[in-house]
Motif scaffolding. Structure first.
Motif, PDB file in Angstrom:
ATOM      1  N   UNK A 146      39.384 -22.161  12.105  1.00  0.00           N
ATOM      2  CA  UNK A 146      38.800 -20.772  11.632  1.00  0.00           C
ATOM      3  C   UNK A 146      37.474 -21.064  10.740  1.00  0.00           C
ATOM      4  N   UNK A 147      37.758 -22.229   9.992  1.00  0.00           N
ATOM      5  CA  UNK A 147      36.684 -22.710   9.045  1.00  0.00           C
ATOM      6  C   UNK A 147      35.652 -23.146  10.142  1.00  0.00           C
ATOM      7  N   UNK A 148      35.971 -23.690  11.046  1.00  0.00           N
ATOM      8  CA  UNK A 148      34.662 -24.289  11.926  1.00  0.00           C
ATOM      9  C   UNK A 148      34.049 -23.004  12.346  1.00  0.00           C
ATOM     10  N   UNK A 149      34.969 -21.988  13.033  1.00  0.00           N
ATOM     11  CA  UNK A 149      34.195 -20.957  13.829  1.00  0.00           C
ATOM     12  C   UNK A 149      33.200 -20.100  12.783  1.00  0.00           C
ATOM     13  N   UNK A 150      33.466 -19.895  11.527  1.00  0.00           N
ATOM     14  CA  UNK A 150      32.763 -19.319  10.639  1.00  0.00           C
ATOM     15  C   UNK A 150      31.371 -19.942  10.561  1.00  0.00           C
ATOM     16  N   UNK A 151      31.177 -21.108  10.771  1.00  0.00           N
ATOM     17  CA  UNK A 151      29.786 -21.655  10.484  1.00  0.00           C
ATOM     18  C   UNK A 151      29.086 -21.879  12.142  1.00  0.00           C
ATOM     19  N   UNK A 152      29.554 -21.203  12.888  1.00  0.00           N
ATOM     20  CA  UNK A 152      28.799 -21.199  14.318  1.00  0.00           C
ATOM     21  C   UNK A 152      27.716 -20.184  14.352  1.00  0.00           C
ATOM     22  N   UNK A 153      26.895 -20.294  15.378  1.00  0.00           N
ATOM     23  CA  UNK A 153      25.746 -19.343  15.630  1.00  0.00           C
ATOM     24  C   UNK A 153      26.318 -17.958  15.762  1.00  0.00           C
ATOM     25  N   UNK A 154      27.283 -18.098  16.506  1.00  0.00           N
ATOM     26  CA  UNK A 154      28.078 -16.436  16.888  1.00  0.00           C
ATOM     27  C   UNK A 154      29.406 -16.544  16.201  1.00  0.00           C
ATOM     28  N   UNK A 155      29.537 -16.535  14.963  1.00  0.00           N
ATOM     29  CA  UNK A 155      30.915 -16.479  14.290  1.00  0.00           C
ATOM     30  C   UNK A 155      31.749 -15.566  14.593  1.00  0.00           C
ATOM     31  N   UNK A 156      31.273 -14.406  14.946  1.00  0.00           N
ATOM     32  CA  UNK A 156      32.439 -13.353  15.423  1.00  0.00           C
ATOM     33  C   UNK A 156      32.984 -13.448  16.599  1.00  0.00           C
TER      34      UNK A 156
END
Length: 238
Positions: A58-68
């Motif tokens: 989840x912490x990694x996902x929040x920093x992606x270009x498409x976090x949603x």
């Protein structure tokens, strides 16, 4: 149906029994303190590590270009694990398979107190594999780590003497099936939800706050020449 999966009463009469007795037999060659530690890891430690992998993803996902979209995938991984455990309730009631320490009393070193309920399929294996497959759909590297934890969990459940190997494989299959088969529907619902949350006061749950761009003039480089003052406009009439 339980008779089809369960080991026969005579010891050594099935591959299932041979495997669990061999794995559990390792405990006789280890210090009792290590046996207790491994039993604790199998009951609580590895499932907790799977949850921590979910948190790390989840912490990694929040920093992606498409976090949603990525956060929706992480949310589904957690929900899928819960749904897989619910799905295992009727499976256990249908199969009614005795646990190895019940079928073979006194033949195993039972390393923990455990109720004599249904053995197939393993809840621990179901949960950890559902999390692992869900994480894999979001981040393959984290997913492989989570799958390694699921395999370790399966081994430890046999080590402590509470599951046959087919109980573990059944849990892996159930967790994988629930996560993959329902993923298209789940993502179709969770992704718009995550986009909506990203536009609300709960946006930090979806996307890592990004620093605001600096305003005003850029400062001169350290040691470089000072910025020139703005020149007045030329008098074209002069």
């Amino acid at each position: 149906m339980g008779a089809l999966l369960g080991a026969p009463q005579a010891q050594g009469g099935s591959l299932d029994w041979d495997v669990v007795s061999s794995v559990n037999g390792l405990a006789r060659h280890l210090p009792s303190a290590l046996d207790s530690l491994l039993a604790f890891m199998g009951e609580y430690g590895v499932p907790l590590a799977s949850v921590l992998m979910l948190l790390a993803t989840w912490l990694w996902a929040r920093k992606q270009s498409d976090p949603a979209g990525s956060v929706a995938g992480v949310l589904w991984a957690g929900l899928a694990a819960g749904l897989a455990l619910v799905a295992n309730v009727p499976v256990r009631a249908l199969v009614e398979r005795p646990r190895p320490f019940v079928e073979h009393p006194g033949s195993l070193d039972l390393l923990m107190d455990h109720q004599a309920n249904g053995s197939f399929a393993s809840d621990h294996a179901t949960f950890t594999m559902a999390v692992a497959v869900g994480v894999f759909l979001v981040n393959r590297r984290y997913g492989f780590v989570a799958m390694g934890l699921a395999v370790l969990e399966g081994f430890l459940r046999m080590f402590v003497g509470v599951h046959y190997p087919t109980d573990i494989l059944g849990g892996f299959a159930l967790g994988t099936a629930v996560t993959l088969l329902l993923a298209p529907i789940a993502m179709a619902l969770l992704t718009p939800l995550a986009h909506s949350v990203s536009r609300s006061a709960l946006a930090p749950l979806i996307a890592h706050p990004r620093p605001r761009p600096a305003t005003g003039r850029r400062s001169a480089r350290r040691g470089g020449p000072a910025p020139l003052p703005d020149e007045p406009p030329h008098d074209l009439a002069a």
